[in-house]
Design a protein around this motif. Sequence first.
Motif, PDB file in Angstrom:
ATOM      1  N   PRO A  62       0.898  -1.341  -0.093  1.00  0.00           N
ATOM      2  CA  PRO A  62       0.007   0.092   0.081  1.00  0.00           C
ATOM      3  C   PRO A  62       0.771   1.384   0.038  1.00  0.00           C
ATOM      4  CG  PRO A  62       0.107  -0.808   2.282  1.00  0.00           C
ATOM      5  CD  PRO A  62       0.804  -2.005   1.436  1.00  0.00           C
ATOM      6  N   PRO A  63       0.303   2.395  -0.590  1.00  0.00           N
ATOM      7  CA  PRO A  63       0.931   3.592  -0.326  1.00  0.00           C
ATOM      8  C   PRO A  63       1.500   3.925   1.024  1.00  0.00           C
ATOM      9  CG  PRO A  63      -0.868   3.955  -1.695  1.00  0.00           C
ATOM     10  CD  PRO A  63      -0.742   2.583  -1.093  1.00  0.00           C
ATOM     11  N   LEU A  64       2.664   4.583   1.216  1.00  0.00           N
ATOM     12  CA  LEU A  64       3.075   4.903   2.471  1.00  0.00           C
ATOM     13  C   LEU A  64       2.466   6.013   2.782  1.00  0.00           C
ATOM     14  CD1 LEU A  64       7.084   4.898   1.720  1.00  0.00           C
ATOM     15  CD2 LEU A  64       5.549   3.123   2.958  1.00  0.00           C
ATOM     16  N   GLN A 271       9.967   0.554  -2.817  1.00  0.00           N
ATOM     17  CA  GLN A 271       9.404  -0.442  -1.997  1.00  0.00           C
ATOM     18  C   GLN A 271       9.470  -1.910  -2.797  1.00  0.00           C
ATOM     19  OE1 GLN A 271       6.051   0.651   0.804  1.00  0.00           O
ATOM     20  NE2 GLN A 271       5.208   1.699  -1.073  1.00  0.00           N
ATOM     21  N   ASN A 272      10.429  -2.077  -3.355  1.00  0.00           N
ATOM     22  CA  ASN A 272      10.963  -3.186  -4.057  1.00  0.00           C
ATOM     23  C   ASN A 272      10.194  -3.316  -5.335  1.00  0.00           C
ATOM     24  OD1 ASN A 272      12.979  -5.241  -3.733  1.00  0.00           O
ATOM     25  ND2 ASN A 272      11.485  -6.701  -3.227  1.00  0.00           N
ATOM     26  N   GLU A 273       9.316  -2.562  -5.718  1.00  0.00           N
ATOM     27  CA  GLU A 273       8.506  -2.628  -7.154  1.00  0.00           C
ATOM     28  C   GLU A 273       9.391  -2.088  -7.982  1.00  0.00           C
ATOM     29  OE1 GLU A 273       4.354  -1.311  -9.138  1.00  0.00           O
ATOM     30  OE2 GLU A 273       4.825  -0.477  -6.943  1.00  0.00           O
ATOM     31  N   PRO A 274       9.781  -3.149  -9.134  1.00  0.00           N
ATOM     32  CA  PRO A 274      10.564  -2.674 -10.397  1.00  0.00           C
ATOM     33  C   PRO A 274       9.831  -1.724 -11.430  1.00  0.00           C
ATOM     34  CG  PRO A 274       9.967  -4.807 -10.636  1.00  0.00           C
ATOM     35  CD  PRO A 274       9.318  -4.393  -9.394  1.00  0.00           C
ATOM     36  N   PHE A 275      10.549  -0.555 -11.910  1.00  0.00           N
ATOM     37  CA  PHE A 275       9.935   0.053 -12.826  1.00  0.00           C
ATOM     38  C   PHE A 275      11.214   0.143 -13.992  1.00  0.00           C
ATOM     39  CE2 PHE A 275       7.855   1.390  -9.286  1.00  0.00           C
ATOM     40  CZ  PHE A 275       6.334   1.621  -9.829  1.00  0.00           C
ATOM     41  N   PHE A 276      11.054  -0.772 -14.999  1.00  0.00           N
ATOM     42  CA  PHE A 276      12.104  -0.824 -15.977  1.00  0.00           C
ATOM     43  C   PHE A 276      12.269  -0.049 -17.357  1.00  0.00           C
ATOM     44  CE2 PHE A 276      13.320  -3.391 -19.824  1.00  0.00           C
ATOM     45  CZ  PHE A 276      14.790  -2.975 -19.713  1.00  0.00           C
ATOM     46  N   GLY A 277      13.208   0.654 -17.355  1.00  0.00           N
ATOM     47  CA  GLY A 277      13.538   1.442 -18.570  1.00  0.00           C
ATOM     48  C   GLY A 277      13.249   2.828 -18.420  1.00  0.00           C
ATOM     49  N   GLN A 278      13.796   3.929 -19.184  1.00  0.00           N
ATOM     50  CA  GLN A 278      13.803   5.393 -18.933  1.00  0.00           C
ATOM     51  C   GLN A 278      11.981   5.583 -19.321  1.00  0.00           C
ATOM     52  OE1 GLN A 278      13.327   7.400 -21.620  1.00  0.00           O
ATOM     53  NE2 GLN A 278      13.229   5.836 -23.542  1.00  0.00           N
ATOM     54  N   PHE A 284       7.031   5.533 -12.332  1.00  0.00           N
ATOM     55  CA  PHE A 284       7.622   5.491 -11.311  1.00  0.00           C
ATOM     56  C   PHE A 284       7.435   6.826 -10.428  1.00  0.00           C
ATOM     57  CE2 PHE A 284      12.062   6.999  -9.445  1.00  0.00           C
ATOM     58  CZ  PHE A 284      12.144   6.296  -8.535  1.00  0.00           C
ATOM     59  N   TYR A 285       7.501   7.737 -11.305  1.00  0.00           N
ATOM     60  CA  TYR A 285       7.211   9.182 -10.408  1.00  0.00           C
ATOM     61  C   TYR A 285       5.669   9.083  -9.655  1.00  0.00           C
ATOM     62  CZ  TYR A 285       6.068  14.229 -10.234  1.00  0.00           C
ATOM     63  OH  TYR A 285       6.023  15.413  -9.837  1.00  0.00           O
ATOM     64  N   TRP A 286       4.931   8.669 -10.649  1.00  0.00           N
ATOM     65  CA  TRP A 286       3.288   8.334 -10.101  1.00  0.00           C
ATOM     66  C   TRP A 286       3.205   7.570  -8.959  1.00  0.00           C
ATOM     67  CZ3 TRP A 286       0.866   3.428 -10.849  1.00  0.00           C
ATOM     68  CH2 TRP A 286      -0.561   3.475 -10.579  1.00  0.00           C
ATOM     69  N   ARG A 287       3.979   6.443  -8.934  1.00  0.00           N
ATOM     70  CA  ARG A 287       4.060   5.932  -7.751  1.00  0.00           C
ATOM     71  C   ARG A 287       4.652   6.389  -6.596  1.00  0.00           C
ATOM     72  NH1 ARG A 287       0.860   1.777  -7.567  1.00  0.00           N
ATOM     73  NH2 ARG A 287       2.103   0.061  -8.311  1.00  0.00           N
ATOM     74  N   LEU A 288       5.730   7.429  -6.567  1.00  0.00           N
ATOM     75  CA  LEU A 288       6.237   8.134  -5.654  1.00  0.00           C
ATOM     76  C   LEU A 288       5.110   9.019  -5.080  1.00  0.00           C
ATOM     77  CD1 LEU A 288       9.758   8.861  -6.930  1.00  0.00           C
ATOM     78  CD2 LEU A 288       9.263   7.310  -4.953  1.00  0.00           C
ATOM     79  N   ARG A 289       4.292   9.633  -5.836  1.00  0.00           N
ATOM     80  CA  ARG A 289       3.428  10.579  -5.637  1.00  0.00           C
ATOM     81  C   ARG A 289       2.170  10.051  -4.886  1.00  0.00           C
ATOM     82  NH1 ARG A 289       1.249  14.577  -9.833  1.00  0.00           N
ATOM     83  NH2 ARG A 289       0.593  15.732  -8.034  1.00  0.00           N
ATOM     84  N   GLN A 290       2.031   8.670  -5.012  1.00  0.00           N
ATOM     85  CA  GLN A 290       0.887   8.016  -4.442  1.00  0.00           C
ATOM     86  C   GLN A 290       1.501   8.078  -2.783  1.00  0.00           C
ATOM     87  OE1 GLN A 290       0.334   4.216  -6.544  1.00  0.00           O
ATOM     88  NE2 GLN A 290      -1.629   4.882  -7.297  1.00  0.00           N
ATOM     89  N   GLY A 292       3.048  10.282  -1.312  1.00  0.00           N
ATOM     90  CA  GLY A 292       3.098  11.572  -0.592  1.00  0.00           C
ATOM     91  C   GLY A 292       4.230  12.293  -1.196  1.00  0.00           C
ATOM     92  N   LEU A 293       4.904  12.116  -2.276  1.00  0.00           N
ATOM     93  CA  LEU A 293       6.055  12.751  -2.752  1.00  0.00           C
ATOM     94  C   LEU A 293       5.895  14.178  -2.620  1.00  0.00           C
ATOM     95  CD1 LEU A 293       8.939  12.562  -3.811  1.00  0.00           C
ATOM     96  CD2 LEU A 293       7.814  12.807  -6.119  1.00  0.00           C
ATOM     97  N   THR A 294       6.720  15.065  -2.126  1.00  0.00           N
ATOM     98  CA  THR A 294       6.677  16.275  -1.997  1.00  0.00           C
ATOM     99  C   THR A 294       7.889  17.142  -2.369  1.00  0.00           C
ATOM    100  OG1 THR A 294       7.691  16.409   0.408  1.00  0.00           O
ATOM    101  CG2 THR A 294       5.190  16.661   0.279  1.00  0.00           C
TER     102      THR A 294
END
Length: 314
Positions: A62-64, A271-278, A284-290, A292-294
Amino acid sequence: MSKVYREDVDKLTSMDADYPNDDAVPELPPVPDAVNPPPPPDNWNWSRFNDDVHPQHAPYAPPLTEIVTEENPLKADVCWSMRSPYSYLCLQRVTWLNSNYNVDISIRIIFPVAVRTRADSGKAGSGRWYKWADTINDTRRMGQYEGIPFRFANPDPIWQNTWPTESADFMVHPLEKQPYISWVTRLGNYAELHGKAIHYVNAVSPLIWGGHVDHWPDHVKDAFNSVDGLDYDEAIQFIRNHPEKVDAVWQANQVIQLNAGHGGVPLMIFQNEPFFGQDRFDLFYWRLRQSGLTKRKTPRAPFTTKPLRWPDGQ
């Protein structure tokens, strides 16, 4: 040697081929076998495999929920190869993220898949006849699209003849005959030991892939020394005296990659979830925002200009 010529590369079809010595590359101890160990059965990808036939063994994390601040940042890894043009094409976005947002990006430098999958025959390749030619064309196009200076590496950090063939198998020499990739990988691992990996790739990767200089090996020492806290001569001496400590870094990085259930680069891991490739950076950024990325109040080094195509314009 100031330039790699076609005749130098075209002869790389035999294990007996000798590559011209390059005065820019120092003599270093042999590198242990870089072939991956077996992936753990509970790696992230296999544990979450769900094809509506086989059961999924583990749920998505789950999201942090903690408030993300400079004192309590998110943490993510990026498995990286100095030979990967796609790692370089992701560099500006990864650096902008680390500099301007409250997430600590750890660059994990490993050996490229060409030397990690090399069989006893000396052959390594994608197994797809079209893949390498497509990569050559795609990376140039992607650089233009992203507004990133790009020229394919010359010399190639991996010693092999990559002229496309029907089998797409290329003669790949063992690590003891791979002076470039062993050198720049170990320098990066030394930088990791000093907490400067993201600074290192910002200094050296553009030399290899950005087309800023001719014969990039001649410029690695100055680029390395441009990073505050790193000294090239000290690094080379440390690698010579303590190769096992430096090699332990890329070996540990391979384990991080395998635990995520992957083998490619650039591999962004949260969180150990891979996002492969540029081209998966936006996800990846979307998952970080989930989680609470600030944004940071003040950017931190290493600095870069804002990417041309930053996701959602923020």
